[in-house]
Structure formats: C-alpha cells, structure tokens
Design a protein around this motif. Structure first.
Motif, PDB file in Angstrom:
ATOM      1  N   ARG A 120       0.846  -1.199   0.000  1.00  0.00           N
ATOM      2  CA  ARG A 120       0.000   0.000   0.000  1.00  0.00           C
ATOM      3  C   ARG A 120       0.875   1.240   0.000  1.00  0.00           C
ATOM      4  O   ARG A 120       2.026   1.217   0.443  1.00  0.00           O
ATOM      5  CB  ARG A 120      -0.948   0.013   1.193  1.00  0.00           C
ATOM      6  N   SER A 121       0.289   2.320  -0.503  1.00  0.00           N
ATOM      7  CA  SER A 121       0.998   3.587  -0.575  1.00  0.00           C
ATOM      8  C   SER A 121      -0.014   4.718  -0.537  1.00  0.00           C
ATOM      9  O   SER A 121      -1.119   4.591  -1.067  1.00  0.00           O
ATOM     10  CB  SER A 121       1.807   3.662  -1.877  1.00  0.00           C
ATOM     11  N   THR A 122       0.375   5.816   0.085  1.00  0.00           N
ATOM     12  CA  THR A 122      -0.437   7.034   0.107  1.00  0.00           C
ATOM     13  C   THR A 122       0.498   8.202  -0.174  1.00  0.00           C
ATOM     14  O   THR A 122       1.565   8.301   0.427  1.00  0.00           O
ATOM     15  CB  THR A 122      -1.124   7.236   1.467  1.00  0.00           C
ATOM     16  N   VAL A 123       0.098   9.051  -1.115  1.00  0.00           N
ATOM     17  CA  VAL A 123       0.913  10.211  -1.482  1.00  0.00           C
ATOM     18  C   VAL A 123       0.048  11.467  -1.478  1.00  0.00           C
ATOM     19  O   VAL A 123      -1.185  11.388  -1.529  1.00  0.00           O
ATOM     20  CB  VAL A 123       1.566  10.043  -2.875  1.00  0.00           C
ATOM     21  N   LYS A 124       0.723  12.621  -1.444  1.00  0.00           N
ATOM     22  CA  LYS A 124       0.012  13.899  -1.457  1.00  0.00           C
ATOM     23  C   LYS A 124       0.694  14.834  -2.444  1.00  0.00           C
ATOM     24  O   LYS A 124       1.918  14.965  -2.443  1.00  0.00           O
ATOM     25  CB  LYS A 124       0.024  14.518  -0.062  1.00  0.00           C
ATOM     26  N   LEU A 125      -0.114  15.486  -3.274  1.00  0.00           N
ATOM     27  CA  LEU A 125       0.411  16.494  -4.195  1.00  0.00           C
ATOM     28  C   LEU A 125       0.562  17.818  -3.459  1.00  0.00           C
ATOM     29  O   LEU A 125      -0.078  18.038  -2.420  1.00  0.00           O
ATOM     30  CB  LEU A 125      -0.535  16.686  -5.383  1.00  0.00           C
ATOM     31  N   ALA A 126       1.369  18.710  -3.983  1.00  0.00           N
ATOM     32  CA  ALA A 126       1.558  20.026  -3.371  1.00  0.00           C
ATOM     33  C   ALA A 126       0.253  20.814  -3.320  1.00  0.00           C
ATOM     34  O   ALA A 126       0.064  21.668  -2.454  1.00  0.00           O
ATOM     35  CB  ALA A 126       2.614  20.814  -4.139  1.00  0.00           C
ATOM     36  N   THR A 127      -0.671  20.501  -4.225  1.00  0.00           N
ATOM     37  CA  THR A 127      -1.966  21.195  -4.274  1.00  0.00           C
ATOM     38  C   THR A 127      -2.978  20.598  -3.302  1.00  0.00           C
ATOM     39  O   THR A 127      -4.106  21.070  -3.223  1.00  0.00           O
ATOM     40  CB  THR A 127      -2.532  21.163  -5.706  1.00  0.00           C
ATOM     41  N   GLY A 128      -2.607  19.521  -2.582  1.00  0.00           N
ATOM     42  CA  GLY A 128      -3.459  18.981  -1.534  1.00  0.00           C
ATOM     43  C   GLY A 128      -4.166  17.675  -1.835  1.00  0.00           C
ATOM     44  O   GLY A 128      -4.715  17.047  -0.933  1.00  0.00           O
ATOM     45  N   GLU A 129      -4.207  17.243  -3.087  1.00  0.00           N
ATOM     46  CA  GLU A 129      -4.874  15.984  -3.422  1.00  0.00           C
ATOM     47  C   GLU A 129      -4.089  14.807  -2.843  1.00  0.00           C
ATOM     48  O   GLU A 129      -2.862  14.773  -2.919  1.00  0.00           O
ATOM     49  CB  GLU A 129      -4.999  15.807  -4.937  1.00  0.00           C
ATOM     50  N   ILE A 130      -4.837  13.845  -2.293  1.00  0.00           N
ATOM     51  CA  ILE A 130      -4.230  12.658  -1.691  1.00  0.00           C
ATOM     52  C   ILE A 130      -4.625  11.445  -2.519  1.00  0.00           C
ATOM     53  O   ILE A 130      -5.796  11.252  -2.838  1.00  0.00           O
ATOM     54  CB  ILE A 130      -4.673  12.485  -0.232  1.00  0.00           C
ATOM     55  N   GLY A 131      -3.623  10.641  -2.860  1.00  0.00           N
ATOM     56  CA  GLY A 131      -3.861   9.429  -3.636  1.00  0.00           C
ATOM     57  C   GLY A 131      -3.519   8.197  -2.819  1.00  0.00           C
ATOM     58  O   GLY A 131      -2.559   8.203  -2.049  1.00  0.00           O
ATOM     59  N   HIS A 132      -4.311   7.149  -2.990  1.00  0.00           N
ATOM     60  CA  HIS A 132      -4.120   5.894  -2.258  1.00  0.00           C
ATOM     61  C   HIS A 132      -3.970   4.748  -3.244  1.00  0.00           C
ATOM     62  O   HIS A 132      -4.518   4.797  -4.341  1.00  0.00           O
ATOM     63  CB  HIS A 132      -5.330   5.596  -1.360  1.00  0.00           C
ATOM     64  N   ALA A 133      -3.287   3.704  -2.807  1.00  0.00           N
ATOM     65  CA  ALA A 133      -3.177   2.498  -3.622  1.00  0.00           C
ATOM     66  C   ALA A 133      -2.946   1.297  -2.732  1.00  0.00           C
ATOM     67  O   ALA A 133      -2.227   1.386  -1.732  1.00  0.00           O
ATOM     68  CB  ALA A 133      -2.036   2.615  -4.616  1.00  0.00           C
ATOM     69  N   ILE A 134      -3.574   0.191  -3.104  1.00  0.00           N
ATOM     70  CA  ILE A 134      -3.291  -1.118  -2.522  1.00  0.00           C
ATOM     71  C   ILE A 134      -3.215  -2.075  -3.701  1.00  0.00           C
ATOM     72  O   ILE A 134      -4.176  -2.199  -4.459  1.00  0.00           O
ATOM     73  CB  ILE A 134      -4.382  -1.582  -1.537  1.00  0.00           C
ATOM     74  N   VAL A 135      -2.036  -2.706  -3.864  1.00  0.00           N
ATOM     75  CA  VAL A 135      -1.852  -3.647  -4.968  1.00  0.00           C
ATOM     76  C   VAL A 135      -1.460  -5.005  -4.413  1.00  0.00           C
ATOM     77  O   VAL A 135      -0.812  -5.103  -3.375  1.00  0.00           O
ATOM     78  CB  VAL A 135      -0.810  -3.143  -5.994  1.00  0.00           C
ATOM     79  N   LEU A 136      -1.859  -6.031  -5.117  1.00  0.00           N
ATOM     80  CA  LEU A 136      -1.560  -7.400  -4.716  1.00  0.00           C
ATOM     81  C   LEU A 136      -0.081  -7.680  -4.937  1.00  0.00           C
ATOM     82  O   LEU A 136       0.484  -7.308  -5.954  1.00  0.00           O
ATOM     83  CB  LEU A 136      -2.417  -8.356  -5.539  1.00  0.00           C
ATOM     84  N   GLY A 137       0.549  -8.314  -3.972  1.00  0.00           N
ATOM     85  CA  GLY A 137       1.952  -8.701  -4.096  1.00  0.00           C
ATOM     86  C   GLY A 137       2.900  -7.696  -3.469  1.00  0.00           C
ATOM     87  O   GLY A 137       2.492  -6.734  -2.832  1.00  0.00           O
ATOM     88  N   ARG A 138       4.180  -7.955  -3.682  1.00  0.00           N
ATOM     89  CA  ARG A 138       5.247  -7.129  -3.129  1.00  0.00           C
ATOM     90  C   ARG A 138       5.757  -6.201  -4.233  1.00  0.00           C
ATOM     91  O   ARG A 138       6.820  -6.444  -4.797  1.00  0.00           O
ATOM     92  CB  ARG A 138       6.360  -8.016  -2.611  1.00  0.00           C
ATOM     93  N   GLN A 139       4.993  -5.160  -4.534  1.00  0.00           N
ATOM     94  CA  GLN A 139       5.294  -4.292  -5.668  1.00  0.00           C
ATOM     95  C   GLN A 139       5.344  -2.835  -5.220  1.00  0.00           C
ATOM     96  O   GLN A 139       4.388  -2.084  -5.399  1.00  0.00           O
ATOM     97  CB  GLN A 139       4.254  -4.496  -6.760  1.00  0.00           C
ATOM     98  N   LEU A 140       6.464  -2.438  -4.638  1.00  0.00           N
ATOM     99  CA  LEU A 140       6.616  -1.099  -4.081  1.00  0.00           C
ATOM    100  C   LEU A 140       6.457  -0.010  -5.140  1.00  0.00           C
ATOM    101  O   LEU A 140       5.737   0.968  -4.932  1.00  0.00           O
ATOM    102  CB  LEU A 140       7.975  -0.974  -3.393  1.00  0.00           C
ATOM    103  N   GLN A 141       7.131  -0.168  -6.276  1.00  0.00           N
ATOM    104  CA  GLN A 141       7.070   0.850  -7.316  1.00  0.00           C
ATOM    105  C   GLN A 141       5.657   0.980  -7.874  1.00  0.00           C
ATOM    106  O   GLN A 141       5.154   2.079  -8.062  1.00  0.00           O
ATOM    107  CB  GLN A 141       8.056   0.532  -8.444  1.00  0.00           C
ATOM    108  N   LYS A 142       5.002  -0.150  -8.112  1.00  0.00           N
ATOM    109  CA  LYS A 142       3.651  -0.120  -8.664  1.00  0.00           C
ATOM    110  C   LYS A 142       2.686   0.578  -7.709  1.00  0.00           C
ATOM    111  O   LYS A 142       1.850   1.377  -8.134  1.00  0.00           O
ATOM    112  CB  LYS A 142       3.161  -1.536  -8.969  1.00  0.00           C
ATOM    113  N   ALA A 143       2.788   0.293  -6.415  1.00  0.00           N
ATOM    114  CA  ALA A 143       1.903   0.935  -5.437  1.00  0.00           C
ATOM    115  C   ALA A 143       2.101   2.455  -5.442  1.00  0.00           C
ATOM    116  O   ALA A 143       1.128   3.213  -5.395  1.00  0.00           O
ATOM    117  CB  ALA A 143       2.147   0.365  -4.046  1.00  0.00           C
TER     118      ALA A 143
END
Length: 150
Positions: free
Chosen positions: A70-93
């Motif tokens: 899983r990964s959560t990121v934030k843009l400088a403009t405030g939008e927050i993005g989430h991801a959960i992907v199957l497996g051990r895929q850091l870059q993809k998440a």
C-alpha cells in the motif's frame, strides 16, 4: 455509491490490476511533466485476510492471507492518492497512488483515463479472452454410446 466514487473505484481497480512493466513504462513518459507527489505512507508491504462466503451467499469464512503493498501520497496542491496492490510491488503501489492523486485534478483526469486506465482495461480484456480460448481448447465433450444387444 456516487458516480464519482464509482469512477474512482473503477480507475483504481484497473490500475492496480494492470501489468507492472506496462504501467511503469507509461508512467516514465508522464513523470517529467507531472507534479511531484510526497509520500505520506509507504509504500509498505503487509498482509490482508481474504474472506469468502460458503456457496457465494452463505456464512463468511476466512479463505487465507494475501500479501499486498500500500501507498499514500500527497500532491503540493493537496490531493491525496491511495493504492493497494496485490503482491510485493513497491514501485507499482507508488505509481498507482500518484496517478490516483493526479486524477483528482481536472487537468490530469483525462490524461490518466486515456493513457493509463483505458490501456489497462484493454489488457485485462485481452487476458480474459486468452484465458477463455485456452480453457476452450482443453474442453472435452462427453457422449454416451449405447451398446446394442446381440
């Protein structure tokens, strides 16, 4: 579920299920022009419990565990993005979370849909078609022979 929520779920499903190599290739072309994303959480690897229902609608039971990233990121403009992907895929998440955040910006929504979601859905349709063809090729038709009496 609102249409906005449905569209986001469809987009995240398509991106999370897409081929990691194809996704990374398309992302590399987009990345220089896209606003950067600051990691809030992860990407990190963990486990989730998969649950099922007996007979599709009966009692709930624990089917087993699956590894997810899983990964959560934030843009400088405030939008927050989430991801959960199957497996051990850091870059993809990270990529999926960044694309989720970008798609919340009106100027990026069409780009994400056209360059990422549509190809990912086409990949999935092609994979389903291939699997159906492979399954059909192994199909056995049984028939009954009637033995005649002498």
């Amino acid at each position: 579920m609102h249409s906005h929520d449905h569209a986001r779920k469809r987009r995240l499903d398509a991106l999370a299920s897409s081929d990691p190599a194809n996704l990374a290739e398309r992302y590399a072309a987009l990345e220089p022009s896209a606003p950067t994303a600051t990691p809030i959480r992860g990407p990190e690897i963990g486990m989730v419990m998969l649950r099922g229902r007996a007979g599709g609608g009966g009692a709930v039971f624990n089917l087993g565990e699956a590894t997810v990233t899983r990964s959560t990121v934030k843009l400088a403009t405030g939008e927050i993005g989430h991801a959960i992907v199957l497996g051990r895929q850091l870059q993809k998440a990270h990529i999926v979370a960044h694309l989720d955040a970008l798609s919340q910006r009106p100027e990026w929504a069409t780009v994400i849909e056209t360059d990422f979601v549509t190809p990912a859905l086409a990949e999935q349709d092609a994979a389903r078609t291939r699997q159906g063809e492979e399954t059909e090729a192994t199909r056995v038709d049984f028939f009954t022979m009637v033995r005649g009496e002498d």
